[in-house]
Scaffold this active site. Structure first.
Site, short mmCIF file in Angstrom:
data_model
loop_
_atom_site.label_atom_id
_atom_site.label_comp_id
_atom_site.label_asym_id
_atom_site.label_seq_id
_atom_site.Cartn_x
_atom_site.Cartn_y
_atom_site.Cartn_z
N ARG A 174 0.84 -1.19 0.00
CA ARG A 174 0.00 0.00 0.00
C ARG A 174 0.88 1.25 0.00
NH1 ARG A 174 -2.16 -1.60 5.94
NH2 ARG A 174 -0.27 -1.11 7.12
N ASP A 218 3.56 -19.91 12.02
CA ASP A 218 3.89 -19.02 10.91
C ASP A 218 4.94 -19.64 9.99
OD1 ASP A 218 2.19 -17.19 11.99
OD2 ASP A 218 3.66 -15.60 12.25
N HIS A 223 -3.37 -15.50 15.58
CA HIS A 223 -1.91 -15.43 15.43
C HIS A 223 -1.33 -16.75 15.88
CE1 HIS A 223 -1.09 -11.49 13.87
NE2 HIS A 223 -1.74 -10.86 14.85
N ASP A 224 -0.02 -16.84 15.82
CA ASP A 224 0.67 -18.10 16.06
C ASP A 224 0.21 -18.80 17.33
OD1 ASP A 224 3.22 -19.85 16.76
OD2 ASP A 224 3.49 -19.18 14.70
#
Length: 388
Positions: A40, A170, A140-141
């Site tokens: 971005r 991950d 998350h992990d």
């Protein structure tokens, strides 16, 4: 002749952020692929803003994105999205890490792209996959290893719960499966001419780490708990024992020959060497013996005994270890715009398949390749890739 790498000539569009996807595309870049990050504008991907800073960006970003290119554009703007068309038509591999449905809303779903690029290998990395009751859940992990039973095998205690030292889901559940499935898809494309859509779910890919727990639980009904199994601290043969100076001995003398060598080396009393008689007593006595001497003493003892035992090193000590230095593990260097130099992140790409990297490499500046790689504003672009 300098090697271009086993994947030279392949183009990768990388829409991923943070860790699993960027590390996967780092491995592909190390093997010679041209990796183009799609970011971005203004801020770039999230990892650029992490601390600690190292020059303009975070050191984490620099470690994971060396040797790549960067284009920056607003994917919510249809005019900007159109500038990606030449790259979408010519890409061999696309990696994304958005939640399910995001790429489809942008018009970049696999079914959209396969019409203009039948050979594209489209790899989506998510926590829970593209379908299933939990496919849209944030995570998350720690969530993924908790949901799959892996974390429960070594939790520590209620007073001192243990957070694993690595982001297992991950890297082991995301990065590695993504890379080897991409390579399998490339091999299949060589045979059939068709691309593939890969659904890489980090949580799914953790179950191979539970092979022994699943086997014991299903076969004999003995489901392991926290820290009570052979390789999670339930055996005196596979434990961490503190030394006199605050170090730790990593004892992994599982096989009888190594166990005998270990017990002889530390001077364990003969009546305690059979750890089937009173395991708790054997564990206590080993702890007393190891705690009586400093880590340096035990390092020498273990080296002579060759008994699958060692002293735990810090990351700093490991990076100075003569063994790794002689093998060239840390030979690559990373630099930033200010000219600072650090060791680059090693990758598991074997030497015959790596590209010949520059001695010192950098991560890309945000949008540095816009002019060279993107179609001009308002231009749809022409296909630059013939169907395989």
């Amino acid at each position: 002749m300098m090697s271009q790498g086993a994947l030279a000539g392949l183009k990768v569009l990388d829409f991923s952020t943070l860790l699993p996807g960027p590390m996967a595309t780092l491995f592909l870049a190390e093997a010679g692929a041209e990796v183009i990050k799609v970011e971005r504008p203004e801020t770039g991907e999230e990892m650029r803003g992490y601390v600690p800073r190292w020059g303009e960006d975070s050191v984490n970003f620099a470690m994971l994105n060396r040797g790549k290119k960067s284009v920056a554009l607003d994917l919510k703007d249809p005019v900007e999205r159109a500038r990606l068309l030449p790259l979408l038509e010519s890409a061999d591999i696309l990696v994304d890490q958005f939640r399910p449905g995001v790429m489809a809303r942008l018009g970049f779903a696999y079914n959209d792209l396969v019409r203009i690029n039948p050979g594209i290998i489209y790899c989506s990395i998510t926590g829970y996959g593209q379908h299933g009751p939990r496919h849209m859940a944030a995570g998350h992990d720690l969530n993924y290893i908790g949901d799959t039973g892996l974390l429960a095998l070594s939790l520590g205690t209620a007073r001192t719960p243990v957070i694993p030292p690595a982001l297992i889901a991950d890297i082991a559940g995301g990065t590695y499966p993504a890379v080897f499935n991409i390579l399998l898809a490339l091999r299949e494309r060589d045979r059939t001419g068709k691309g593939a859509c890969l659904d890489i779910a980090m949580a799914d890919n953790l179950f191979p780490f539970l092979y022994w727990a699943m086997g014991e639980g299903q076969a004999v009904g003995d489901w392991p708990g926290s820290g009570d199994a052979l390789v999670t601290g339930g055996s005196c043969r596979y434990r961490l024992y503190p030394t006199a100076d605050g170090g730790f001995a990593a004892v992994a003398a599982l096989e009888d020959k190594f166990w005998r060598a270990f017990t002889d080396a530390i001077g364990l009393e003969l009546e305690l060497c059979d750890d089937n008689v009173d395991p708790a007593a054997t564990t206590r006595r080993i702890g007393e013996l190891i705690a009586a001497r400093e880590a340096a003493h035990w390092a020498q003892v273990f080296a002579r005994a060759d008994c699958c035992c060692s002293i735990v090193k810090s990351a700093r000590q490991a990076m100075a270890d003569p063994h790794f230095l002689e093998r060239g593990v840390f030979e690559a260097e990373l630099t930033n715009a200010a000219g600072d130099v650090i060791r680059a992140l090693p990758t598991p790409i074997a030497r015959p398949f790596r590209r010949a990297a520059q001695v010192t490499e950098t991560a890309p500046r945000l949008g540095q390749d816009n002019d060279a790689l993107l179609a001009p504003t308002g231009a749809g672009g022409q296909s630059t890739r013939s169907n395989p």
